[in-house]
Design an enzyme around this catalytic site. Structure first.
Site, PDB file in Angstrom:
ATOM      1  N   TYR A  33       0.825  -1.202   0.000  1.00 33.43           N
ATOM      2  CA  TYR A  33       0.000   0.000   0.000  1.00 33.43           C
ATOM      3  C   TYR A  33       0.858   1.250   0.000  1.00 33.43           C
ATOM      4  CZ  TYR A  33       0.879   0.946   5.004  1.00 33.43           C
ATOM      5  OH  TYR A  33       1.462   1.249   6.214  1.00 33.43           O
ATOM      6  N   GLU A 182      12.082   2.550  14.274  1.00 29.41           N
ATOM      7  CA  GLU A 182      11.156   3.536  13.718  1.00 29.41           C
ATOM      8  C   GLU A 182       9.876   3.500  14.531  1.00 29.41           C
ATOM      9  OE1 GLU A 182       9.780   2.599   9.726  1.00 29.41           O
ATOM     10  OE2 GLU A 182       9.807   0.455  10.150  1.00 29.41           O
ATOM     11  N   LEU A 207      11.138   1.148   7.158  1.00 32.16           N
ATOM     12  CA  LEU A 207      10.611   1.601   5.876  1.00 32.16           C
ATOM     13  C   LEU A 207      11.324   2.906   5.499  1.00 32.16           C
ATOM     14  CD1 LEU A 207       8.270   1.098   3.755  1.00 32.16           C
ATOM     15  CD2 LEU A 207       7.093   2.943   4.956  1.00 32.16           C
TER      16      LEU A 207
HETATM   17  N1  PDD Z   1       2.869   4.959   7.385  1.00 33.84           N
HETATM   18  N2  PDD Z   1       7.527   3.623   8.866  1.00 33.84           N
HETATM   19  C1  PDD Z   1       6.365   2.935   8.897  1.00 33.84           C
HETATM   20  C2  PDD Z   1       6.317   1.612   9.585  1.00 33.84           C
HETATM   21  C3  PDD Z   1       5.226   3.479   8.269  1.00 33.84           C
HETATM   22  O1  PDD Z   1       4.070   2.787   8.274  1.00 33.84           O
HETATM   23  C4  PDD Z   1       5.294   4.756   7.646  1.00 33.84           C
HETATM   24  C5  PDD Z   1       4.122   5.376   6.951  1.00 33.84           C
HETATM   25  C6  PDD Z   1       6.537   5.433   7.670  1.00 33.84           C
HETATM   26  C7  PDD Z   1       6.712   6.787   7.032  1.00 33.84           C
HETATM   27  O2  PDD Z   1       6.652   6.712   5.632  1.00 33.84           O
HETATM   28  P1  PDD Z   1       6.140   7.939   4.749  1.00 33.84           P
HETATM   29  O3  PDD Z   1       6.961   9.116   5.131  1.00 33.84           O
HETATM   30  O4  PDD Z   1       6.373   7.495   3.371  1.00 33.84           O
HETATM   31  O5  PDD Z   1       4.682   8.140   5.080  1.00 33.84           O
HETATM   32  C8  PDD Z   1       7.620   4.826   8.277  1.00 33.84           C
HETATM   33  C9  PDD Z   1       1.661   5.409   6.732  1.00 33.84           C
HETATM   34  C10 PDD Z   1       1.481   6.877   6.804  1.00 33.84           C
HETATM   35  C11 PDD Z   1       0.496   4.607   7.264  1.00 33.84           C
HETATM   36  O6  PDD Z   1       0.675   3.413   7.432  1.00 33.84           O
HETATM   37  O7  PDD Z   1      -0.579   5.172   7.459  1.00 33.84           O
END
Ligand code: PDD
Length: 287
Positions: A33, A182, A207
């Site tokens: 996703y 994280e 991630l």
């Molecule tokens: N989550 N690490 C994890 C485990 C995440 O699920 C997310 C993002 C990030 C940050 O990634 P980005 O900057 O690309 O949003 C890091 C999204 C927002 C979610 O699951 O809703």
């Protein structure tokens, strides 16, 4: 106004939108996703999000349901139909619906594509930026391919709920050596006592957040001193600032970890200056 969702070629009322009971996303979490921010009717960092989607798909040996141009048309249409000016879209691709069997389904099985969008009141994020949030730490218990943005998020769901039950808003994973990994849905940054902005490398174990990548661009433009290196839970408690980055909350200050106050207990200035510059530097695509 009723919400509209895109499901496999159709724009449907949100309440009627559904996938098959034997969809592999539902049966096996066999899908990936993306979540992408929309601000002032502009999609933030769309190219980077679609690049990461391609990578997640290829790591799972899944085909993309459509080419990038077509995908962008559908994303924009979903945002338009839902009249989203500020909010997010959510995009999920699974290996499709097939009689339950762990092995990959027949090669001609169509992938499932779902895209939804929702408006989010910007004042909700603003309040978080002003007050900061409280988090707990939890032991890393996820598989070692969290670099793939897979829909298998059970550990994250449990960690977030554990945080809520403890009176906090979010959770941070710490590995067995005390290294900060994280957040349950975000990347973690600290500002050290001598002013360096630190975030852990994203080669493995986390991630590679799109917001993280763009914040590195922002930090460079603000001429901040940046170190991509591991840091410990202890370093985090001794930091001048701690904050999260993610598409749903650009740069969220953390004021308390496991009941211990960070610095003076108030959001810091590095997080706010990054936030102020972020939107200018990010890629913006008109809806
Ligand atoms: N989550 N690490 C994890 C485990 C995440 O699920 C997310 C993002 C990030 C940050 O990634 P980005 O900057 O690309 O949003 C890091 C999204 C927002 C979610 O699951 O809703």
């Amino acid at each position: 106004m009723s919400r509209i969702a895109y499901v496999n070629g159709q724009y449907l009322p949100h309440t009627d939108a559904a996938v098959h009971v034997e969809d592999r996303g539902f049966q096996f979490a066999d899908g990936v996703y993306e979540v992408c921010e929309v601000r002032n009717s502009l999609i933030v960092d769309l190219t980077r999000h679609l690049d990461r989607l391609d990578r997640s798909l290829s790591e799972l040996r899944m085909a993309s349901p459509m080419d990038r141009k077509a995908m962008t048309v559908v994303i924009r249409e979903v945002l338009r139909r839902n009249r989203v000016r500020n909010g997010i879209f959510y995009l999920q691709v699974t290996r499709g619906a097939a009689r339950r069997d762990h092995f990959f389904p027949a090669a001609d099985t169509a992938p499932t594509l779902v895209i939804t969008a929702k408006s989010v009141d910007p004042s909700i994020a603003r309040k978080k930026y002003e007050t900061g949030i409280k988090v707990i730490t939890v032991a890393e218990n996820r598989w070692d391919r969290v670099d793939i943005k897979s829909v298998g998020l059970l550990p994250n769901v449990l960690a977030k709920q554990q945080a809520r039950d403890a009176g906090a808003q979010d959770a941070i994973y710490i590995d067995r050596n005390g290294i900060v990994m994280e957040g349950a849905s975000s990347n973690v940054w600290i500002v050290t006592p001598d002013g360096a902005l630190v975030t852990r490398p994203a080669e493995h174990g986390i991630l590679r957040g799109i917001t993280r990548t763009t914040v590195l661009d922002v930090a460079a433009s603000l001429q901040l001193s940046v170190e991509e290196r591991e840091f410990t839970a202890e370093d985090m408690l001794a930091a001048r600032e701690v904050f999260f980055t993610s598409a749903t909350g650009t740069c969220v200050p953390i004021i308390e970890v496991d009941g211990k106050t960070i610095a003076n207990g108030h959001p810091g200035t590095v997080a706010s200056s990054i936030r102020d510059a972020f939107f200018d530097i990010a890629e913006k695509t008109a809806i």
